[in-house]
Scaffold this motif. Structure first.
Motif, PDB file in Angstrom:
ATOM      1  N   SER A  47      -2.166  -2.401  -9.587  1.00 37.51           N
ATOM      2  CA  SER A  47      -2.102  -0.944  -9.701  1.00 37.51           C
ATOM      3  C   SER A  47      -2.807  -0.226  -8.562  1.00 37.51           C
ATOM      4  CB  SER A  47      -2.676  -0.504 -11.050  1.00 37.51           C
ATOM      5  OG  SER A  47      -1.894  -1.024 -12.112  1.00 37.51           O
ATOM      6  N   GLY A  48      -3.153  -0.965  -7.505  1.00 36.26           N
ATOM      7  CA  GLY A  48      -3.577  -0.352  -6.254  1.00 36.26           C
ATOM      8  C   GLY A  48      -5.000   0.153  -6.192  1.00 36.26           C
ATOM      9  N   GLU A  49      -5.834  -0.223  -7.161  1.00 38.63           N
ATOM     10  CA  GLU A  49      -7.174   0.356  -7.221  1.00 38.63           C
ATOM     11  C   GLU A  49      -8.025  -0.016  -6.009  1.00 38.63           C
ATOM     12  OE1 GLU A  49      -9.989   2.808  -9.448  1.00 38.63           O
ATOM     13  OE2 GLU A  49      -7.808   2.574  -9.325  1.00 38.63           O
ATOM     14  N   MET A  50      -7.916  -1.253  -5.544  1.00 33.53           N
ATOM     15  CA  MET A  50      -8.723  -1.665  -4.406  1.00 33.53           C
ATOM     16  C   MET A  50      -8.377  -0.856  -3.164  1.00 33.53           C
ATOM     17  SD  MET A  50      -9.356  -5.488  -2.804  1.00 33.53           S
ATOM     18  CE  MET A  50      -7.875  -5.605  -1.780  1.00 33.53           C
ATOM     19  N   LEU A  51      -7.118  -0.787  -2.818  1.00 33.82           N
ATOM     20  CA  LEU A  51      -6.709  -0.056  -1.619  1.00 33.82           C
ATOM     21  C   LEU A  51      -6.998   1.436  -1.751  1.00 33.82           C
ATOM     22  CD1 LEU A  51      -3.315  -1.747  -0.682  1.00 33.82           C
ATOM     23  CD2 LEU A  51      -5.494  -1.954   0.524  1.00 33.82           C
ATOM     24  N   CYS A  52      -6.705   2.000  -2.915  1.00 37.23           N
ATOM     25  CA  CYS A  52      -6.863   3.454  -3.074  1.00 37.23           C
ATOM     26  C   CYS A  52      -8.334   3.878  -3.014  1.00 37.23           C
ATOM     27  CB  CYS A  52      -6.236   3.908  -4.389  1.00 37.23           C
ATOM     28  SG  CYS A  52      -4.426   3.834  -4.403  1.00 37.23           S
ATOM     29  N   THR A  53      -9.207   3.137  -3.701  1.00 39.54           N
ATOM     30  CA  THR A  53     -10.613   3.531  -3.681  1.00 39.54           C
ATOM     31  C   THR A  53     -11.244   3.250  -2.330  1.00 39.54           C
ATOM     32  OG1 THR A  53     -11.253   1.412  -4.681  1.00 39.54           O
ATOM     33  CG2 THR A  53     -10.917   3.298  -6.161  1.00 39.54           C
ATOM     34  N   TRP A  54     -10.832   2.194  -1.668  1.00 39.37           N
ATOM     35  CA  TRP A  54     -11.364   1.932  -0.329  1.00 39.37           C
ATOM     36  C   TRP A  54     -10.876   2.966   0.680  1.00 39.37           C
ATOM     37  CZ3 TRP A  54     -11.040  -4.129   0.421  1.00 39.37           C
ATOM     38  CH2 TRP A  54     -11.970  -4.730  -0.455  1.00 39.37           C
ATOM     39  N   ALA A  55      -9.655   3.436   0.509  1.00 36.14           N
ATOM     40  CA  ALA A  55      -9.175   4.519   1.383  1.00 36.14           C
ATOM     41  C   ALA A  55      -9.991   5.783   1.148  1.00 36.14           C
ATOM     42  CB  ALA A  55      -7.698   4.777   1.135  1.00 36.14           C
ATOM     43  N   GLN A  69       7.033  -3.693 -11.501  1.00 37.62           N
ATOM     44  CA  GLN A  69       7.528  -2.328 -11.349  1.00 37.62           C
ATOM     45  C   GLN A  69       6.529  -1.331 -11.922  1.00 37.62           C
ATOM     46  OE1 GLN A  69      10.514  -1.237  -9.851  1.00 37.62           O
ATOM     47  NE2 GLN A  69       9.679   0.816 -10.131  1.00 37.62           N
ATOM     48  N   LEU A  70       5.954  -1.667 -13.080  1.00 42.11           N
ATOM     49  CA  LEU A  70       4.991  -0.768 -13.711  1.00 42.11           C
ATOM     50  C   LEU A  70       3.758  -0.579 -12.837  1.00 42.11           C
ATOM     51  CD1 LEU A  70       3.841   0.857 -16.110  1.00 42.11           C
ATOM     52  CD2 LEU A  70       2.990  -1.323 -17.031  1.00 42.11           C
ATOM     53  N   PHE A  71       3.177  -1.673 -12.366  1.00 39.37           N
ATOM     54  CA  PHE A  71       1.960  -1.571 -11.562  1.00 39.37           C
ATOM     55  C   PHE A  71       2.233  -0.873 -10.233  1.00 39.37           C
ATOM     56  CE2 PHE A  71       0.419  -5.758 -13.720  1.00 39.37           C
ATOM     57  CZ  PHE A  71       0.282  -5.084 -14.924  1.00 39.37           C
ATOM     58  N   PHE A  72       3.395  -1.113  -9.666  1.00 42.80           N
ATOM     59  CA  PHE A  72       3.792  -0.433  -8.428  1.00 42.80           C
ATOM     60  C   PHE A  72       3.820   1.080  -8.633  1.00 42.80           C
ATOM     61  CE2 PHE A  72       7.705   1.339  -6.387  1.00 42.80           C
ATOM     62  CZ  PHE A  72       7.218   1.445  -5.095  1.00 42.80           C
ATOM     63  N   GLU A  73       4.418   1.522  -9.734  1.00 45.91           N
ATOM     64  CA  GLU A  73       4.467   2.958 -10.017  1.00 45.91           C
ATOM     65  C   GLU A  73       3.066   3.506 -10.275  1.00 45.91           C
ATOM     66  OE1 GLU A  73       7.015   4.775  -9.635  1.00 45.91           O
ATOM     67  OE2 GLU A  73       8.630   3.288  -9.529  1.00 45.91           O
ATOM     68  N   GLN A  74       2.244   2.746 -10.988  1.00 42.89           N
ATOM     69  CA  GLN A  74       0.880   3.187 -11.245  1.00 42.89           C
ATOM     70  C   GLN A  74       0.086   3.298  -9.937  1.00 42.89           C
ATOM     71  OE1 GLN A  74      -0.485   0.264 -14.111  1.00 42.89           O
ATOM     72  NE2 GLN A  74       0.088   1.554 -15.847  1.00 42.89           N
ATOM     73  N   ALA A  75       0.327   2.378  -9.009  1.00 45.42           N
ATOM     74  CA  ALA A  75      -0.380   2.408  -7.723  1.00 45.42           C
ATOM     75  C   ALA A  75      -0.035   3.672  -6.943  1.00 45.42           C
ATOM     76  CB  ALA A  75      -0.033   1.164  -6.911  1.00 45.42           C
ATOM     77  N   LYS A  76       1.227   4.045  -6.948  1.00 40.55           N
ATOM     78  CA  LYS A  76       1.616   5.264  -6.234  1.00 40.55           C
ATOM     79  C   LYS A  76       0.973   6.494  -6.876  1.00 40.55           C
ATOM     80  CE  LYS A  76       6.090   4.696  -6.413  1.00 40.55           C
ATOM     81  NZ  LYS A  76       7.518   5.023  -6.199  1.00 40.55           N
ATOM     82  N   LEU A  77       0.927   6.517  -8.196  1.00 41.61           N
ATOM     83  CA  LEU A  77       0.280   7.633  -8.890  1.00 41.61           C
ATOM     84  C   LEU A  77      -1.207   7.690  -8.559  1.00 41.61           C
ATOM     85  CD1 LEU A  77       1.957   7.385 -12.414  1.00 41.61           C
ATOM     86  CD2 LEU A  77       2.326   9.175 -10.702  1.00 41.61           C
ATOM     87  N   ARG A  78      -1.849   6.527  -8.485  1.00 42.51           N
ATOM     88  CA  ARG A  78      -3.277   6.488  -8.177  1.00 42.51           C
ATOM     89  C   ARG A  78      -3.550   6.984  -6.759  1.00 42.51           C
ATOM     90  NH1 ARG A  78      -8.150   7.313 -10.171  1.00 42.51           N
ATOM     91  NH2 ARG A  78      -9.686   5.667  -9.751  1.00 42.51           N
TER      92      ARG A  78
END
Length: 248
Positions: A47-55, A69-78
């Protein structure tokens, strides 16, 4: 393309799909001494938490690849929520075999080394995207104590005792591949509890909302057995950590 439905259900409320807390993830980012110009590749990015918070916290740019598909969509939302969508790009795809078009400073596979057929193959895959002098991140389970029987190993969701190494053996194995271990941040009992126990409430809420779903029996069976299995086996025997490696 997607992961088995049970994982999309049990971890649908997770932001971090491994036994890490947000504090552990922040500790890892600080330990790596990330800089705004650093590029990070995350294979099996969830769900992209590592990349998003580090950015957000360190100004890095990055790419995440995940087949859910679910985690991909959640990552974009995050990414949108943290206002880093201009820095982080997510791809819905199988991370196995993915090589970045432009070399990165950090190449990571945090808890999905099956994409390379194990630790060795995953390190080889990540190295193809890494600039000279860059850092590889590997997230991997290990035995806190060696299970005395194969039954206990299976209770930890391993196929056999040989599936995992002890921590000294795992660290030594990186050296045998000609890599220096330059940092590590390990899960602890609390972060394991947060990862595992959060699934139980998610399953219960899902069952309440979907009582007639064809998948309800499987979810019910898992909710019935998982708490006891976890506290009987995994909690005492299984560790997990992220290891930072640099080629010698």
């Amino acid at each position: 393309m997607d992961i088995p439905r049970i994982f999309n259900i049990t971890e649908s409320a997770h932001r971090i799909h491994n036994p890490y807390t947000p504090e552990k993830l922040a500790t890892l980012g600080a330990a790596l001494r990330l800089k705004p110009e650093d590029r990070v590749l995350d294979l099996g990015s969830g769900s992209g938490e590592m990349l998003c918070t580090w950015a957000r916290d360190y100004g890095i740019t990055g790419t995440g690849v995940d087949m859910s598909q679910l985690f991909f969509e959640q990552a974009k939302l995050r990414a949108n929520e943290l206002e880093v969508a201009d820095k982080i790009h997510f791809i819905h795809d199988d991370a196995a075999g993915y090589i970045a078009a432009e070399k990165v400073d950090v190449a990571a596979c945090v808890g999905a080394t099956w994409i390379g057929g194990g630790v060795t193959g995953t390190i080889e895959l990540l190295a193809k995207s890494l600039r000279p002098g860059g850092i590889i991140l590997i997230g991997e389970p290990y035995w806190l104590q060696l299970p005395p029987t194969e039954t206990i190993a299976k209770g930890c969701l391993a196929n056999t005792i040989a599936d995992f190494l002890t921590l000294p053996e795992l660290v030594a194995s990186f050296g045998e591949l000609n890599y220096d271990v330059v940092e590590m941040v390990l899960a602890d009992q609390d972060s394991w509890d947060r990862y595992e126990a959060a699934k139980w409430l998610t399953m219960r809420r899902w069952l309440e909302a979907n009582p007639d779903d064809d998948f309800a029996k499987e979810v019910r069976d898992q909710l019935t057995t998982e708490p006891k299995r976890y506290v009987t086996y995994s909690r005492d025997y299984l560790g997990w950590g992220v290891f930072a490696l640099m080629a010698r």
